[in-house]
Design an enzyme around this catalytic site. Structure first.
Site, short mmCIF file in Angstrom:
data_model
loop_
_atom_site.label_atom_id
_atom_site.label_comp_id
_atom_site.label_asym_id
_atom_site.label_seq_id
_atom_site.Cartn_x
_atom_site.Cartn_y
_atom_site.Cartn_z
N HIS A 197 0.85 -1.19 0.00
CA HIS A 197 0.00 0.00 0.00
C HIS A 197 0.88 1.24 0.00
CE1 HIS A 197 -4.09 -1.76 1.48
NE2 HIS A 197 -3.52 -2.51 0.57
N TYR A 254 -8.93 5.86 7.21
CA TYR A 254 -9.05 6.21 8.62
C TYR A 254 -10.04 7.37 8.67
CZ TYR A 254 -4.89 3.46 9.87
OH TYR A 254 -3.99 2.44 10.09
N PRO A 273 -4.41 0.24 18.76
CA PRO A 273 -4.19 -0.26 17.40
C PRO A 273 -4.23 0.80 16.30
CG PRO A 273 -6.40 -0.85 18.13
CD PRO A 273 -5.71 -0.20 19.30
N LYS A 313 1.04 -0.23 15.18
CA LYS A 313 2.46 -0.28 15.54
C LYS A 313 2.86 -1.50 16.38
CE LYS A 313 4.37 3.24 13.62
NZ LYS A 313 4.28 2.67 12.29
N TYR A 330 4.07 6.37 10.14
CA TYR A 330 3.23 5.23 9.75
C TYR A 330 4.05 4.16 9.02
CZ TYR A 330 -1.12 2.89 8.38
OH TYR A 330 -2.14 1.99 8.25
C1 PHB Z 1 -6.05 -4.15 10.30
O1 PHB Z 1 -6.16 -4.30 9.06
O2 PHB Z 1 -6.35 -5.04 11.08
C2 PHB Z 1 -5.51 -2.87 10.83
C3 PHB Z 1 -4.95 -1.95 9.95
C4 PHB Z 1 -4.51 -0.74 10.44
C5 PHB Z 1 -4.62 -0.44 11.77
C6 PHB Z 1 -5.18 -1.35 12.66
C7 PHB Z 1 -5.62 -2.57 12.19
O3 PHB Z 1 -4.20 0.78 12.22
#
Ligand code: PHB
Length: 398
Positions: A79, A208, A300, A304, A392
């Site tokens: 990505h 997000y 989450p 990280k 990130y």
């Molecule tokens: C996930 O795909 O499980 C996932 C992706 C990004 C995050 C948290 C969980 O920040």
């Protein structure tokens, strides 16, 4: 009378056979350092436990460059950016343009499968489903681990070093006396409601989303299975939610003038993920070293957790190698400070992302507007975007 414990010896006893413990074991074995991994869960339990799915570039490099296998590259999805969505409008952050890096969507349970297979292939000693694990004599030159294996036989493992990679409920951390460790902790008044759904992807990259109804994250797993989350109360009971209610809640949080619509399908897994930020300082007690969630937990929001665990073991493996092959303590002595430097950067990033994207029940109109100002500052500034992109995709491994 109980049978005496069977005696085993090794250089490094590793408590915990999740990705951190297995990666450490893999790196040590490559350096010719004997180690044994003890894990209380079964292989099947870890394989089927859903965790986050984003790997930093440095984590992917660790998996490929150290010969675990190339599945992360062939099966994972690269990505090159994410969408920050607020006020119903998406703002793409192009990581390649901003910091010349990418991340990989590759679930943590696949990382575990790959590492466990690599340990098996290379003759590693990994024991699953052990019980009654205890760590002893941690400040001596010969710490010990007592455990009972899956056949019920009792062992005492004598080592030079013990590594606690046994997750947030770590028994190793609990063995450190309270007066020689500091616990830095904050709780959050929310959690994530996570789902897996059998549906096509709703978007090519992660979204997000901040909305007045709370946060949502639109993630993916494959062409057929998607992962999504929305902010909920910590004591929410997922079993009381119908698919229809879940989809309505998710959609409400991504609605906008562009008419973005989630692609729906049957939901086959629902769970509530707790939120906490925690650091144990130092990550060492005598000849015990903590790595990954055993020493620190992040919420989450920035994905990280696993990445930090892998960064810890990269540092720790080098330190152990220097100790085991040259008798040099310097890197082991520096381990806690070295690892914690990255940990605190990641704690700050995870806390910042969490605060900027979630809403609190008692939020004032000032706070709501301020957060939108903050999101706007990030989304409309190249420097703001670059800060987020750098954190990130992950700071370089030292
Ligand atoms: C996930 O795909 O499980 C996932 C992706 C990004 C995050 C948290 C969980 O920040």
């Amino acid at each position: 009378m109980a049978a005496p414990r069977r005696r085993l010896t090794t250089t490094v006893g590793i408590v915990g056979g999740g990705p951190a413990g297995l990666m450490l074991s893999h790196l040590l074995s490559r350096a010719g350092i004997e180690n044994i991994v003890l894990e209380k869960r079964s292989h099947e339990t870890i394989r089927t436990t859903q965790r986050a799915g984003i790997l930093e570039a440095g984590s992917v490099k660790m998996l490929t460059d150290t010969g675990v296998n190339g599945r992360v590259v062939t099966e994972g999805h690269r990505h090159e950016g994410i969408d920050l969505r607020f006020n119903g409008v998406s703002h793409r952050l192009d990581f390649q343009d901003l910091v010349c890096e990418s991340v990989w969507l590759y679930p943590q349970n696949e990382v575990f499968v790959d590492l466990a297979a690599a340990r098996k292939r290379d003759g590693g000693d990994v024991r699953f489903s052990v019980t009654d694990t205890q760590v002893l004599d941690l400040t001596s030159d010969e710490p010990k681990i007592y455990f009972t294996d899956d056949a019920g036989e009792d062992f005492e493992l004598h080592c030079q070093l013990v590594v606690g990679a046994d997750g947030s409920q770590s028994i190793c951390r609990k063995a450190i006396p309270a007066d020689v460790r500091s616990d830095h902790f904050i709780a959050y008044p929310f959690a994530w409601f996570g789902i897996l759904t059998e549906a096509p992807p709703s978007a090519p990259e992660l979204i997000y989303a901040n909305s007045e109804h709370g946060f949502a994250l639109i993630s993916q797993r494959s062409g057929m299975v998607q992962r999504m989350y929305f902010q909920c109360d910590p004591d929410e009971d997922p079993s009381t939610w119908s698919d229809e209610q879940i989809w309505a809640e998710l959609q409400k949080r991504v609605d906008g003038p562009d008419g973005f619509t989630l692609k729906r399908g049957p939901i086959f897994e629902k769970m509530v993920l707790p939120f906490r930020s925690y650091v144990c300082e130092p990550l060492r007690y005598g000849n015990l070293f903590l790595a990954g969630d055993a020493g620190h937990t992040v919420p989450p929001t920035g994905a990280k957790g696993l990445n930090l665990a892998l960064a810890d073991v990269a540092v720790l493996a080098k330190a152990i190698e220097s100790f085991a092959t040259h008798g040099d303590h310097a890197l082991l002595d520096a381990y806690s400070d070295t690892a914690l430097e990255r940990v605190w950067k990641a704690q700050n990033f995870s806390f910042w992302m969490t605060s900027m994207l979630h809403s609190r029940a008692d939020q004032s109109s000032f706070e709501r507007k301020r957060i939108l100002g903050e999101l706007n500052s990030v989304a409309t500034s190249r420097f703001g975007q670059q800060y987020l992109a750098e954190a990130y995709t992950g700071w370089p491994h030292g």
